[in-house]
Design a protein around this motif. Sequence first.
Motif: not given
Length: 391
Positions: A78-94
């Motif tokens: 799950h660790l690599p997948l967590a980074l992908a979810y963080l990338a999506r969170m960063r997109e949505l932060d904006h």
Amino acid sequence: MIHEPNAAFAGLFRAFTSDPASIGNQLTQQMKRLDADAPLLVSTGSDIALFPGAGRAPQIESFRKSTRGFIELTAVSHLPLALAYLARMRELDHADARDAIDSNWRHGATRLVEHAARVRAANSTALWRDDVAVKSLAGQEAKIAALVDYTCAVSIDMLERAQHEPDLMSFDALRDRYFAPLDVLAHAMPVSMNDVMFATFGLAFLDIVYRIGSWLRAQSLDWRRAMVLVSGRAGRPTAGATWASNNMCHLIWRASDRMLPPERLFVAPHAPSFSVVDLPDAAGLAALEQTYRSLWQNTRASIDVARELFPDHEGYRFEPTAAESMPPIASPDDRHAMSARLRRIMEDPAQLLSNCVADYIVDQLNDNGNRPDEVVIPGFTNVDYPAPSPH
């Protein structure tokens, strides 16, 4: 205003189907009495139980969260997948109407670094050999420890650099530098995170198939008479509702050496479930068995009636749906198929996450005489993970 059906019509309706004394229920009970000594196998999302029949006590085996190594291996996958979810969170932060832009993904990244660092400190060959001690992974402990250390180290590095270079936490950067690194970056990252995810899924599922397959074979079941239910929720609420999308169906069928007629296995996602961590007492288990036997026989009744009622028409022949199948793996180094499977299990809500490796591991293990040391796991067996570095 709620419609109240005519009492005469309602009585006729209940006479066939919904009343305890209905014809349908009476037929179900009659079938239960005649098959009272038939073995009943029930698999839930985390456990499998054999009710031998004739009132004998059930035998239960676990295969998911309560088993050795499952959480450890799944956490790493799950660790690599967590980074992908963080990338999506960063997109949505904006696009998120909040005062603290970027705080969402940055906070998550900081916490993930802390967790990964603790795992890296706890990880060792001795941990996998003496504490986790999974029989099917015996002899692979040093390589698994190297995989874990490498995954944590690379992930921590990416997360820490992204705090100062936020563009690293974009999907373009993650694809090119982390999940499937470009060739020019191979010296810095020799193993892709796509390999890591597939490898850890494969290692975790290898143990499940080995233990449950061995357990089923040890029961010496009369598979031609066996009644099998895959019951309750498995994984995501939308997943595992059919034979092709619920890997326990294929696992059980192969463990029977293909002796179990597929038509005797029913997937019942809305049926009652159970867990070894919260089992009822003996009386409760006996009641649960009767519920399962009634469900199986009630489902079977219409099949038997249809065959007698329409003998001159083509019968239904069960075949797993091709559209639900995973992309075939041509070789252990078929990274295109590995990535396609990873995308499929994430994008298709009907699939269990473990389906990215399940059919491959089940077939490999059965074709190799249930010898886990002879199973070639994509992303692991033919891949060299760097030796753990001091930290």
